[in-house]
Design a protein around this motif. Structure first.
Motif, short mmCIF file in Angstrom:
data_model
loop_
_atom_site.label_atom_id
_atom_site.label_comp_id
_atom_site.label_asym_id
_atom_site.label_seq_id
_atom_site.Cartn_x
_atom_site.Cartn_y
_atom_site.Cartn_z
N ILE A 73 0.98 -1.69 0.44
CA ILE A 73 -0.10 -0.19 -0.10
C ILE A 73 0.90 1.61 0.20
CG2 ILE A 73 -2.05 1.23 1.31
CD1 ILE A 73 -2.61 -1.32 -0.29
N ALA A 74 1.74 1.49 0.98
CA ALA A 74 2.84 2.08 0.74
C ALA A 74 3.11 2.56 -1.33
CB ALA A 74 4.34 2.15 1.02
N LEU A 75 3.98 1.15 -1.80
CA LEU A 75 3.67 1.74 -3.39
C LEU A 75 2.72 2.19 -4.06
CD1 LEU A 75 5.91 -1.77 -3.71
CD2 LEU A 75 7.26 0.09 -3.67
N CYS A 76 1.48 1.69 -3.43
CA CYS A 76 0.36 2.28 -4.16
C CYS A 76 0.71 4.00 -4.11
CB CYS A 76 -0.82 1.33 -3.86
SG CYS A 76 -1.32 -0.39 -4.29
N ASN A 77 0.72 4.18 -2.78
CA ASN A 77 0.73 5.63 -2.43
C ASN A 77 1.43 6.48 -3.50
OD1 ASN A 77 -1.38 5.31 -0.41
ND2 ASN A 77 -0.30 5.72 1.34
N LEU A 78 2.48 5.79 -3.34
CA LEU A 78 3.57 6.67 -4.00
C LEU A 78 3.59 7.12 -6.02
CD1 LEU A 78 6.37 8.03 -4.55
CD2 LEU A 78 7.02 5.64 -4.96
N ALA A 79 2.81 5.64 -6.07
CA ALA A 79 1.97 5.72 -6.88
C ALA A 79 1.30 7.00 -7.70
CB ALA A 79 1.09 4.37 -7.82
N GLU A 80 0.34 7.04 -6.23
CA GLU A 80 -1.06 7.79 -6.65
C GLU A 80 -0.54 9.24 -6.36
OE1 GLU A 80 -5.56 8.86 -5.20
OE2 GLU A 80 -4.55 7.86 -4.33
#
Length: 161
Positions: A73-80
């Motif tokens: 989810i940290a990776l998804c936050n970075l993506a967003e």
């Protein structure tokens, strides 16, 4: 053909601050405070131009998963976060955007500093309302893709005042 619209406030701020010492850090802090959820990850915006943005996230204890890698989810936050910078720099002021969907594939164990690139091409002409895909790639320091995906944004005309 009408004159191009002025660049977005986000892009103007980035271009101004990137020229001063610690400017990217100041820009990143302001950007993360404008969208408070982004403060949950230690991210820094590295570049912003129409159609593309790049951000990095360092590995910190609060973004680790139970195996010691970077949490999905940290990776998804970075993506967003990265997609938002690209969208703000690209979507004209006559329109607005909002994320509509995210599809990601975790391709390798994420460990260490992560680098995210978001790319979008706006269709021409840009319609009154439509979905636009933003391509996302997250790599580690060795250049290994740890996440790839697409964030679809809904782009609509701003109401006229």
């Amino acid at each position: 053909m009408p004159d191009p619209l002025p660049v977005s406030r986000l892009l103007s701020a980035y271009r101004l601050l990137e020229r001063v010492p610690l400017g990217r850090t100041l820009f990143s802090q302001g950007y993360r405070f404008a969208a408070p959820y982004f403060r949950t990850i230690p991210a820094r915006v590295e570049s912003v131009e129409p159609g593309v943005a790049v951000a990095e996230m360092r590995h910190a204890p609060w973004v680790r998963n139970h195996l010691g890698g970077v949490h999905a989810i940290a990776l998804c936050n970075l993506a967003e976060l990265t997609m938002g910078a690209a969208a703000e720099a690209t979507v004209p002021r006559t329109h607005r955007w909002i994320p509509q969907a995210m599809e990601v594939e975790y391709r390798a164990r994420a460990q260490g500093r992560m680098r995210c690139t978001a790319r979008l091409d706006l269709p021409q002409p840009l319609g009154e309302r439509q979905q636009v895909a933003v391509a996302i790639t997250v790599t580690d320091r060795q250049g290994v893709e740890v996440l790839t995906g697409t964030i679809r944004i809904w782009v609509t005309e701003r109401p006229r005042r």
